[in-house]
Design a protein around this motif. Structure first.
Motif, PDB file in Angstrom:
ATOM      1  N   ILE A   1       0.852  -1.200   0.000  1.00  0.00           N
ATOM      2  CA  ILE A   1       0.000   0.000   0.000  1.00  0.00           C
ATOM      3  C   ILE A   1       0.886   1.248   0.000  1.00  0.00           C
ATOM      4  CG2 ILE A   1      -1.472   1.375   1.530  1.00  0.00           C
ATOM      5  CD1 ILE A   1      -3.224  -0.491   0.175  1.00  0.00           C
TER       6      ILE A   1
ATOM      7  N   SER B   1      -5.288  -3.823  -3.091  1.00  0.00           N
ATOM      8  CA  SER B   1      -6.336  -4.322  -2.206  1.00  0.00           C
ATOM      9  C   SER B   1      -7.022  -5.541  -2.789  1.00  0.00           C
ATOM     10  CB  SER B   1      -7.379  -3.230  -1.952  1.00  0.00           C
ATOM     11  OG  SER B   1      -6.766  -2.126  -1.380  1.00  0.00           O
TER      12      SER B   1
ATOM     13  N   GLU C   1      -7.188  -9.140  -1.127  1.00  0.00           N
ATOM     14  CA  GLU C   1      -8.455  -9.836  -0.934  1.00  0.00           C
ATOM     15  C   GLU C   1      -8.307 -11.292  -1.410  1.00  0.00           C
ATOM     16  OE1 GLU C   1     -11.162  -8.882   0.444  1.00  0.00           O
ATOM     17  OE2 GLU C   1     -12.447 -10.565  -0.135  1.00  0.00           O
TER      18      GLU C   1
ATOM     19  N   MET D   1      -7.650   1.517   4.692  1.00  0.00           N
ATOM     20  CA  MET D   1      -7.504   0.154   4.200  1.00  0.00           C
ATOM     21  C   MET D   1      -8.803  -0.625   4.320  1.00  0.00           C
ATOM     22  SD  MET D   1      -3.826  -1.106   5.329  1.00  0.00           S
ATOM     23  CE  MET D   1      -2.398  -0.106   5.134  1.00  0.00           C
TER      24      MET D   1
ATOM     25  N   MET E   1     -10.803   0.392   1.385  1.00  0.00           N
ATOM     26  CA  MET E   1     -10.256  -0.243   0.200  1.00  0.00           C
ATOM     27  C   MET E   1     -10.654  -1.721   0.166  1.00  0.00           C
ATOM     28  SD  MET E   1      -8.487   1.336  -2.016  1.00  0.00           S
ATOM     29  CE  MET E   1      -9.242   2.918  -2.108  1.00  0.00           C
ATOM     30  N   ASN E   2     -10.638  -2.343   1.328  1.00  0.00           N
ATOM     31  CA  ASN E   2     -10.986  -3.741   1.418  1.00  0.00           C
ATOM     32  C   ASN E   2     -12.435  -3.968   1.002  1.00  0.00           C
ATOM     33  OD1 ASN E   2     -10.304  -6.461   2.261  1.00  0.00           O
ATOM     34  ND2 ASN E   2     -11.839  -6.126   3.837  1.00  0.00           N
TER      35      ASN E   2
END
Ligand SMILES: [Zn+2]
Ligand SMILES: [Zn+2]
Length: 1024
Positions: free
Chosen positions: A887, A936, A940, A998, A1001-1002
């Motif tokens: 990131i 991201s 995932e 984050m 973003m997730n």
């Protein structure tokens, strides 16, 4: 958030034993009344979210049918709805944990303003004034806003001065020098330093610098009358700060500042014209006339034209130079008009200076010499005549350039001008002034100079005394450490000695003694100003460390099998509770008797509940310690060293992007270090190659410096090539997973890449030929942008197909926003991400955590149904670290925060060419976010393929970002340029909000990877 929803779903898959922990299939809805499946651990529902829980090694959980429920409900229970245990054992439910986390972080964030950015000004001093009669009755102050020293002093190409009148003054009847300003070199702090004699502190940052953030005294306030003309941005703040009604302002209105739009020099002629008509009108106005004839009168002319022209045309432009000429003529006219008005009584002093300079590219604010060096020319009553010298030494080469080697140059600090003005017209020095009277400018008796210097010293000492008194009053006597070099007796000593010297006519000795006293007093002022900083900083750090420890304990307790079941001891916890309450009360009591502001209570009391929560988990710590002791010492130390190194690399990358290169090179060696390459040689090799390739980017200059359109086009073609290749591969190997729709989507994406490449090349060609942005290109650009968010959702949800489709869509947008090498960045980054997903599988197998699933047939759409998560392994810390690192790489790979500020408009030319800050800002943010989305999405994929709960990983990310935040807390700067201070604050804020960012973003990544939109189909059941 989608992830929460996904996790709340009851388990629908029977995945017994996949990761070494049993799993269950549940269907009943009443908690506690479900028969326990054979061979599984117990399962319960979380009381907060009513989601299903898998019970960890500590577990007790609700209860299965026929099994007793947990005694007194105090046991630990795992909840998948959130990473937190929901039972009272930790006494924190999900909402409480989030609230506590937010509160703790808010306090950490706000505390920097109390610790670093508090106002140093004190109040309640007595004014001091030189007892001897002043040389001047009135003072005319010209401030040419944004005038650089060299622009005024240097000769033009014909060897003639830029400002002939002012040049003549400094050669024949005045003194001159350079006034050194401090950063931030902005108009407001510059004027405050000039007129009030102190450097405006950064506490004004928090208050926006619009109104007077703090009360302060100024030369204008001390004068009998001040009339001022100029900009509405500057004048009102001195009128507002003045007591009574004796500071008059004449401003053009902010709206009518437009009259200077064509020629900013008109802003200056406006001022000169109004001064002239003001003096003319006084001849028919008896009150005004007598007021003008009083002593201690100040006339202030603020000339904004040069600054405006400098911003618009830069300092080497014809406009800037011509404006200097206009100011020179105006000063000449006003000076002779005023001398005439007062019948050449020789009682008028004149000062011309500037609030700050300007860089070659027309900006100011930072600390470059072009910004901090401003001219100072003083002449008239009480001012020294030019002093001829044969040689004088300065580090710069200006004297020769300006042909002024033989005229004594007298440099001052900007705040010294305030006491100079005060001493010329005989008013008390401004109360908060920290300036030292520049004696060499004065044409007066040695006695006068010594007396003035003495007044100056007493005035600054007065501030020191008030500050010390304040601190002493609010600190318990046994805790108070005074500033030793200036104790009460020392002060009296100094003053007595100086008095004696003056009486004995030893003026030089008196002056040098005063200078020492001034320096000591200033040192003491800053000593007392930062007196509480250490103590407050430590309190905040305590809270920070406590919070991080708590989060680590929660991770260990709920996600690992490092600890065993621990029975909470009621008695012990009651004792603990009282102990901590007493500690809190003692702290509060101490603060109370010292009459500290309420914010201090928050900072000092916050660590108490945080550490209480930590100490309550003492059994976990003991267990952990026992566990750790059984490990090898070298292993522990190694782990600590590696973690420290990793976090330091992240912290340093905020300052030096090249640190990321080092990090990436270490990453490149990861398969070799961990022996992973043995089992997957090809993947490891590609990983190493891509790491090295990505490591090049942080070494490149910040984006937008040199446009390189051919490179962008080449990237577009490369992307096309890769997609053709992958299409061919897919068609050959996995025909059954393909449908016509999918091929269609694929085709559209390749088309949009082609179009983007074409648009970039044709737009920049057309702009180069000054033909503007073709409308067709603009339409295509916007359509590509719109389609890129929808197209991936149409593609298949198989892992690699979906990820590749996301990449293609984002690439087509990114290409449109690129102007140079940065176009390659997302391509290399996502290449690395693809390999990363594969490598994580290898790692998982390497540590014997899982059987390698077939990634090629892994489907995102089914992944969320898996409620099976394994325990955290030490390797997952590394996994989370990789994520944070990538990131940060995504952020600093092609630029940094500064590049977001000084943003290059060329990168949005495919979308719009009209200046529209809002739109441009939006597009730029999009460009910055695209690499994050790629990382991201890959993360995932890593999460679901390694069967990790996203929540446990986020807790690890939280710990990493909190440790980084603690670093940046101590790196916050309260000095330096606007940019330095701003950057240090934004680093802190950025790291603080990293976790929230984050999580967002997730959520987005989950949406992008799992959702699938169906196109209306003509043939049903076409694909399986
Ligand atoms: Zn200015
Ligand atoms: Zn300016």
């Amino acid at each position: 958030m989608t992830s929460l929803g996904a996790l709340r779903r009851p388990p629908s898959l029977w995945l017994k034993g996949v990761a070494g922990v049993g799993a269950v299939r549940g269907s009943a809805s009443v908690p506690g009344m479900v028969p326990r499946p054979q061979g599984t651990r117990r399962l319960s529902r979380c009381p907060v979210c009513v989601g299903w829980n898998r019970v960890g090694p500590l577990g007790h959980a609700g209860s299965w049918e026929g099994e007793p429920s947990a005694p007194n409900g105090r046991e630990h229970q795992l909840c998948l709805c959130w990473i937190l245990p929901c039972q009272p054992a930790i006494a924190m439910g999900v909402p409480v944990f989030i609230l506590a986390g937010l509160l703790v972080h808010c306090v950490f964030l706000v505390s920097i303003f109390d610790i670093y950015f508090s106002s140093p000004l004190v109040h309640g001093m007595t004014p001091h004034q030189t007892p001897l009669p002043p040389p001047a009755k009135r003072l005319v102050l010209f401030v040419a806003d944004g005038l650089r020293a060299d622009s005024l002093y240097e000769l033009n190409s014909n060897n003639r001065p830029q400002a002939p009148y002012l040049r003549a003054i400094l050669e024949n009847n005045g003194s001159w020098g350079i006034s050194h300003t401090r950063v931030p070199t902005e108009s407001r702090p510059g004027h405050v330093a000039l007129i009030a004699g102190f450097y405006e502190d950064v506490s004004a940052v928090a208050k926006g610098w619009k109104e007077n953030p703090v009360e302060f005294d100024s030369v204008f306030n001390q004068s009998k009358y001040t009339w001022s003309w100029g900009s509405p941005d500057i004048l009102p703040m001195f009128a507002k700060g003045a007591t009574g009604d004796h500071v008059y302002t004449f401003c053009y209105t902010a709206e009518s500042e437009d009259f200077g739009a064509q020629d900013a020099a008109k802003l200056d002629t406006w001022v000169f014209d109004h001064v002239k008509s003001f003096f003319n009108s006084s001849r028919s106005n008896q009150t005004l006339f007598s007021a003008l004839n009083e002593d201690k009168v100040v006339l202030f002319l603020h000339l904004l034209g040069i600054d405006t022209n400098g911003h618009a045309h830069r300092p080497y432009s014809r406009e800037y130079k011509e404006n200097i000429k206009v100011v020179d003529d105006g000063v000449k006219e006003i000076a002779s008009m005023i001398e005439n008005f007062y019948g050449n009584d020789g009682k008028t002093a004149f000062i011309l200076t500037s609030d700050h300079g300007m860089t070659d590219w027309g900006s100011h604010g930072a600390g470059h010499p072009s910004e901090t060096l401003t001219p100072l020319i003083v002449w008239g009553a009480g001012v020294n005549y030019p002093q001829k010298v044969t040689s004088q030494f300065f580090e710069d080469n200006f004297l020769r350039e300006w042909k002024l080697e033989n005229l004594k140059r007298l440099d001052v600090n900007q705040a010294d001008i305030a006491p100079l003005m005060a001493s010329l017209i005989g008013v008390p020095f401004p109360l908060n002034s920290v300036g030292t009277l520049p004696l060499e400018y004065l044409n007066n008796s040695a006695h006068f100079k010594a007396e003035s210097m003495f007044t100056n010293a007493v005035q600054i000492l007065e501030q020191f005394k008030v500050k010390m008194h304040q601190k002493k009053e609010t600190t318990l006597s046994f805790l108070f450490t005074p500033f030793k070099p200036l104790s009460d007796s020392e002060q009296i000593n100094f003053l007595k000695k100086t008095r004696l010297y003056i009486q004995q006519h030893k003026y030089d000795e008196a002056v040098s003694l005063c200078k020492t006293l001034i320096n000591l007093a200033l040192e003491g002022l800053s000593y007392y100003h930062t007196y509480d900083r250490l103590f407050l900083g430590l309190s905040i750090a305590m809270g920070f460390v406590g919070w991080t420890t708590y989060v680590i304990l929660v991770i260990i307790k709920t996600h690992t099998n490092l600890t065993k079941t621990v029975q909470a001891n009621n008695k012990e916890s009651t004792v603990l509770f009282y102990a901590f309450t007493i500690v809190g009360m003692i702290i509060a009591f101490f603060l109370l008797i010292q009459a500290r502001p309420w914010t201090y209570y928050v900072y000092c009391l916050l660590p108490v509940p945080v550490w209480y929560a930590v100490v309550r988990e003492l059994p976990v710590i003991q267990d952990l310690a026992a566990n750790l002791l059984s490990l090898h010492i070298s292993q522990c130390i190694g782990f600590l060293l590696v973690s420290t190194l990793g976090i330091e690399i992240l912290v340093f990358s905020f300052f030096y992007r090249s640190t990321l290169t080092i990090g990436l090179l270490i990453f490149a060696g990861w398969p070799v270090i961990t022996q992973l390459w043995v089992q997957a040689k090809t993947t490891a090799l590609i990983w190493t190659l891509l790491c090295v390739l990505l490591a090049v980017f942080p070494l490149m200059p910040v984006v937008g410096r040199e446009p390189n359109i051919p490179l962008v086009i080449a990237t577009g073609l490369l992307t096309l090539l890769i997609s053709c290749f992958s299409l061919a591969c897919c068609c050959r190997s996995e025909n059954k997973h393909r449908s016509n729709e999918e091929l269609k989507v694929y085709f559209y994406q390749m088309l949009s890449i082609t179009l983007s490449t074409y648009v970039v090349s044709s737009t920049h060609d057309s702009l180069k030929n000054k033909q503007g942005l073709p409308v067709l290109n603009q339409i295509i650009s916007w359509m590509t942008l719109a389609s890129s968010s929808v197209l991936p959702l149409l593609s298949s949800t198989f892992l690699f197909q979906r990820l590749f489709s996301i990449l293609l869509s984002l690439m087509s947008t990114y290409l449109l926003l690129s102007t140079g090498y940065e176009a390659l960045f997302p391509l290399v980054l996502s290449g690395l991400m693809f390999v990363w997903i594969n490598m994580e599988q290898e790692a998982l197998q390497h540590y014997g955590l899982s059987v390698k699933p077939k990634l090629a047939v892994f489907n995102f759409a089914y992944a969320t149904d898996i409620t099976q998560f394994r325990q955290l392994h030490l390797d997952d810390v590394r996994r989370s670290f990789f994520f944070v690192f990538f990131i940060v790489t995504a952020f600093f790979g092609t630029g940094n925060i500064a590049s977001v500020n000084s943003f290059d408009p060329a990168s949005v030319y495919c979308f719009l060419t009209v200046f529209s800050p809002f739109m441009m800002g939006g597009l730029l943010v999009l460009k910055v976010v695209i690499p994050f989305v790629l990382v991201s999405c890959a993360f995932e994929a890593v999460q679901v393929t390694t069967q990790l709960s996203s929540k446990s990983l986020f807790l690890i990310v939280l710990v990493i970002s909190d440790i980084m935040a603690l670093h940046f807390f101590f790196l916050v700067k309260d000095y330096g340029s606007w940019l330095d201070i701003g950057t240090s604050i934004s680093h802190y804020v950025l790291v603080m909000s990293l976790t929230i960012f984050m999580m967002l973003m997730n959520g987005l990544a989950q949406l992008l990877t799992t959702k699938r939109l169906e196109l209306p189909r003509r043939t049903k059941h076409h694909s399986t």
